[in-house]
Design an enzyme around this catalytic site. Sequence first.
Site, PDB file in Angstrom:
ATOM      1  N   GLU A  49       0.809  -1.224   0.000  1.00 46.41           N
ATOM      2  CA  GLU A  49       0.000   0.000   0.000  1.00 46.41           C
ATOM      3  C   GLU A  49       0.840   1.272   0.000  1.00 46.41           C
ATOM      4  O   GLU A  49       0.494   2.254   0.653  1.00 46.41           O
ATOM      5  CB  GLU A  49      -1.011   0.002   1.157  1.00 46.41           C
ATOM      6  CG  GLU A  49      -2.161  -0.960   0.930  1.00 46.41           C
ATOM      7  CD  GLU A  49      -3.447  -0.551   1.642  1.00 46.41           C
ATOM      8  OE1 GLU A  49      -3.657   0.646   1.887  1.00 46.41           O
ATOM      9  OE2 GLU A  49      -4.240  -1.450   1.953  1.00 46.41           O
ATOM     10  N   HIS A 272      -2.185  -0.898   9.989  1.00 45.66           N
ATOM     11  CA  HIS A 272      -1.708  -2.260  10.220  1.00 45.66           C
ATOM     12  C   HIS A 272      -0.491  -2.210  11.149  1.00 45.66           C
ATOM     13  O   HIS A 272       0.185  -1.179  11.244  1.00 45.66           O
ATOM     14  CB  HIS A 272      -1.289  -2.937   8.904  1.00 45.66           C
ATOM     15  CG  HIS A 272      -2.436  -3.308   8.024  1.00 45.66           C
ATOM     16  ND1 HIS A 272      -2.699  -4.603   7.637  1.00 45.66           N
ATOM     17  CD2 HIS A 272      -3.395  -2.550   7.434  1.00 45.66           C
ATOM     18  CE1 HIS A 272      -3.759  -4.631   6.858  1.00 45.66           C
ATOM     19  NE2 HIS A 272      -4.205  -3.394   6.714  1.00 45.66           N
TER      20      HIS A 272
END
Length: 423
Positions: A49, A272
């Site tokens: 990402e 995350h």
Amino acid sequence: MKPNFSLRLRIFNLNCWGIPYLSKHRADRMRRLGDFLNQESFDLALLEEVWSEQDFQYLRQKLSPTYPAAHHFRSGIIGSGLCVFSKHPIQELTQHVYTLNGYPYMIHHGDWFSGKAVGLLVLHLSGMVLNAYVTHLHAEYNRQKDIYLAHRVAQAWELAQFIHHTSKKADVVLLCGDLNMHPEDLGCCLLKEWTGLRDAYLETRDFKGSEEGNTMVPKNCYVNQQELKPFPFGVRIDYMLYKAVSGFYISCKSLETTTGNDPYSGTPLSDHEALMATLFVRHSPPQQSPNSTHRPAERSPLMSVLKEAWTELGLGMAQARWWAAFASYVIGLGLLLLALLCVLAAGGGAREAAILLWTPSVGLVLWAGAFYLFHVQEVNGLYRAHAELQHVLGRAREAQDLGPEPQPALLLGQQEGDRTKEQ
């Protein structure tokens, strides 16, 4: 290579949540991520990402003194989001873009617009060949009604096959990434059973970090708390998996995760949690593989997972065919409507109404046509994975009739033998 060969590898993995204009504090988090990676000096940092080319170039420049080798895997419309930074020279690079990756009309989810993929880099370390893979699979938005389950299972199978076919010359295989699957999920089990990869969290004896190794935790201020409501301790969807071939042994000495905040500043690096592992590779004396123990085919974990994946892909194919058929009916109705409008316009009785309805009718036919073509492509993508699994299951049944049940290594060996004969 010396018989007492031993190598230590420090690996870092993080889904960076770097969506331009949408991710909070993106620039500040990228700056702090660069500082952290420079300070820790890992052998290899694998990131997901990193959607912005600007963010990658910023990290590349900032990390170049510590990580002279870097690569950004580009694919799709907005990119794969995958990139790697290495202290060691990268000998080879390639990537594979997944055949299926969601639906273009689910714009609010956005997965289709990103080229979800798996990236591979090959490193030569003291005479040892390391294949390192980084990947990001389709997200799970609703666990109870998961419309993307078949796509994620197909991606897991493609990933497993890609690793199998590209790691034949490797001594050590490492896979890091956001699989978007819980440890017990079908795709995760399929990937581990077929490739023989071992989970660093389950293998290490020295773990520090979040409860149960979870990589999305409620303590993280960037996490959607509503999504984690069914999981009070969070979920584990990011992984480090590894294996070594005959002649080598790999172990995870330690594994650590962040716990909802940056180890130094206290503010999270992402929504995350990061994974940080210390792996040791050494020579291993030749020994019989534990997979040589024969078990009945119907009870083998591998065979059970393969059958379940085959069934799930079959259900996905049926659903995709239904949508394609629905779109074909809409196309037919739209063409009939256009023909009727042409007749009305030619007759002059309702000319103005016919002209007024002409544009939306054409739009309907074009939309249904695009919808039909996409779902036909989806059927073919699911069929491909389904057929491969069916072939593997058929070979396993033949082997069962001829003798003891083949384990994963033996199944792969059979496929190699078949290819050799064909050549």
